[in-house]
Design a protein around this motif. Structure first.
Motif, PDB file in Angstrom:
ATOM      1  N   LEU A 181       0.829  -1.207   0.000  1.00  0.00           N
ATOM      2  CA  LEU A 181       0.000   0.000   0.000  1.00  0.00           C
ATOM      3  C   LEU A 181       0.862   1.254   0.000  1.00  0.00           C
ATOM      4  O   LEU A 181       0.551   2.231  -0.690  1.00  0.00           O
ATOM      5  CB  LEU A 181      -0.940   0.004   1.212  1.00  0.00           C
ATOM      6  CG  LEU A 181      -2.109  -0.964   1.154  1.00  0.00           C
ATOM      7  CD1 LEU A 181      -2.848  -0.986   2.487  1.00  0.00           C
ATOM      8  CD2 LEU A 181      -3.053  -0.606   0.024  1.00  0.00           C
ATOM      9  N   GLU A 182       1.940   1.238   0.750  1.00  0.00           N
ATOM     10  CA  GLU A 182       2.847   2.393   0.786  1.00  0.00           C
ATOM     11  C   GLU A 182       3.475   2.623  -0.585  1.00  0.00           C
ATOM     12  O   GLU A 182       3.587   3.763  -1.042  1.00  0.00           O
ATOM     13  CB  GLU A 182       3.934   2.177   1.839  1.00  0.00           C
ATOM     14  CG  GLU A 182       4.915   3.308   1.941  1.00  0.00           C
ATOM     15  CD  GLU A 182       4.283   4.634   2.359  1.00  0.00           C
ATOM     16  OE1 GLU A 182       4.845   5.692   2.007  1.00  0.00           O
ATOM     17  OE2 GLU A 182       3.241   4.616   3.024  1.00  0.00           O
ATOM     18  N   GLU A 225       2.161   1.806  -3.471  1.00  0.00           N
ATOM     19  CA  GLU A 225       1.113   2.335  -4.341  1.00  0.00           C
ATOM     20  C   GLU A 225       0.883   3.818  -4.067  1.00  0.00           C
ATOM     21  O   GLU A 225       0.757   4.613  -5.002  1.00  0.00           O
ATOM     22  CB  GLU A 225      -0.193   1.560  -4.134  1.00  0.00           C
ATOM     23  CG  GLU A 225      -0.155   0.149  -4.670  1.00  0.00           C
ATOM     24  CD  GLU A 225      -1.393  -0.658  -4.307  1.00  0.00           C
ATOM     25  OE1 GLU A 225      -2.371  -0.069  -3.777  1.00  0.00           O
ATOM     26  OE2 GLU A 225      -1.388  -1.879  -4.541  1.00  0.00           O
ATOM     27  N   ASN A 226       0.813   4.177  -2.785  1.00  0.00           N
ATOM     28  CA  ASN A 226       0.598   5.585  -2.432  1.00  0.00           C
ATOM     29  C   ASN A 226       1.754   6.459  -2.890  1.00  0.00           C
ATOM     30  O   ASN A 226       1.543   7.569  -3.378  1.00  0.00           O
ATOM     31  CB  ASN A 226       0.390   5.731  -0.919  1.00  0.00           C
ATOM     32  CG  ASN A 226      -0.957   5.200  -0.477  1.00  0.00           C
ATOM     33  OD1 ASN A 226      -1.884   5.105  -1.259  1.00  0.00           O
ATOM     34  ND2 ASN A 226      -1.060   4.845   0.788  1.00  0.00           N
ATOM     35  N   THR A 227       2.971   5.965  -2.743  1.00  0.00           N
ATOM     36  CA  THR A 227       4.143   6.719  -3.178  1.00  0.00           C
ATOM     37  C   THR A 227       4.108   6.934  -4.685  1.00  0.00           C
ATOM     38  O   THR A 227       4.396   8.029  -5.174  1.00  0.00           O
ATOM     39  CB  THR A 227       5.440   5.982  -2.773  1.00  0.00           C
ATOM     40  OG1 THR A 227       5.452   5.825  -1.348  1.00  0.00           O
ATOM     41  CG2 THR A 227       6.676   6.725  -3.208  1.00  0.00           C
ATOM     42  N   LYS A 245       1.416   6.988  -6.605  1.00  0.00           N
ATOM     43  CA  LYS A 245       0.341   7.938  -6.909  1.00  0.00           C
ATOM     44  C   LYS A 245       0.791   9.363  -6.614  1.00  0.00           C
ATOM     45  O   LYS A 245       0.511  10.283  -7.388  1.00  0.00           O
ATOM     46  CB  LYS A 245      -0.912   7.599  -6.106  1.00  0.00           C
ATOM     47  CG  LYS A 245      -1.634   6.372  -6.592  1.00  0.00           C
ATOM     48  CD  LYS A 245      -2.828   6.053  -5.707  1.00  0.00           C
ATOM     49  CE  LYS A 245      -3.486   4.751  -6.127  1.00  0.00           C
ATOM     50  NZ  LYS A 245      -4.587   4.374  -5.218  1.00  0.00           N
ATOM     51  N   GLU A 246       1.473   9.558  -5.490  1.00  0.00           N
ATOM     52  CA  GLU A 246       1.974  10.893  -5.141  1.00  0.00           C
ATOM     53  C   GLU A 246       2.981  11.387  -6.175  1.00  0.00           C
ATOM     54  O   GLU A 246       2.958  12.557  -6.563  1.00  0.00           O
ATOM     55  CB  GLU A 246       2.630  10.867  -3.759  1.00  0.00           C
ATOM     56  CG  GLU A 246       1.650  10.752  -2.620  1.00  0.00           C
ATOM     57  CD  GLU A 246       2.330  10.623  -1.269  1.00  0.00           C
ATOM     58  OE1 GLU A 246       3.533  10.965  -1.157  1.00  0.00           O
ATOM     59  OE2 GLU A 246       1.672  10.172  -0.321  1.00  0.00           O
ATOM     60  N   ARG A 264       1.084  12.471  -9.248  1.00  0.00           N
ATOM     61  CA  ARG A 264       0.430  13.770  -9.034  1.00  0.00           C
ATOM     62  C   ARG A 264       1.449  14.900  -9.086  1.00  0.00           C
ATOM     63  O   ARG A 264       1.186  15.964  -9.657  1.00  0.00           O
ATOM     64  CB  ARG A 264      -0.312  13.780  -7.696  1.00  0.00           C
ATOM     65  CG  ARG A 264      -1.645  13.060  -7.745  1.00  0.00           C
ATOM     66  CD  ARG A 264      -2.459  13.344  -6.504  1.00  0.00           C
ATOM     67  NE  ARG A 264      -1.894  12.689  -5.332  1.00  0.00           N
ATOM     68  CZ  ARG A 264      -2.357  11.561  -4.814  1.00  0.00           C
ATOM     69  NH1 ARG A 264      -3.398  10.973  -5.342  1.00  0.00           N
ATOM     70  NH2 ARG A 264      -1.789  11.032  -3.754  1.00  0.00           N
TER      71      ARG A 264
END
Length: 76
Positions: free
Chosen positions: A46-47, A49-51, A53-54, A57
């Motif tokens: 999850l980390e 994936e979030n990284t 996505k960030e 962006r």
């Protein structure tokens, strides 16, 4: 029962990979993944994936800033 024994052994022998490996062979080669290990792996994924996505962006925001700067330069 075997799963419980392996979990207990994993806990007791957590600091000794060599002994755990040998224990796994004695128990028939079964290697069980503890729930805590699954949760840790899920958290790491999850980390990641979030990284990602960030980062996407941030890249999109940077591209928009560049586009707007060019637009301002053209109008001047």
């Amino acid at each position: 029962m075997v799963e419980l024994i392996i979990r207990i052994a994993d806990y007791i022998l957590r600091d000794s990979q060599k002994v755990r490996k040998g224990f796994g062979k004695v128990m028939g080669g079964k290697v069980l993944e503890l729930e805590s290990d699954k949760l840790i792996k899920k958290g790491i994924e999850l980390e990641r994936e979030n990284t990602e996505k960030e980062r996407q962006r941030a890249d999109a925001a940077e591209a928009e800033v560049k586009r707007l700067k060019l637009l301002l330069q053209e109008k001047q």
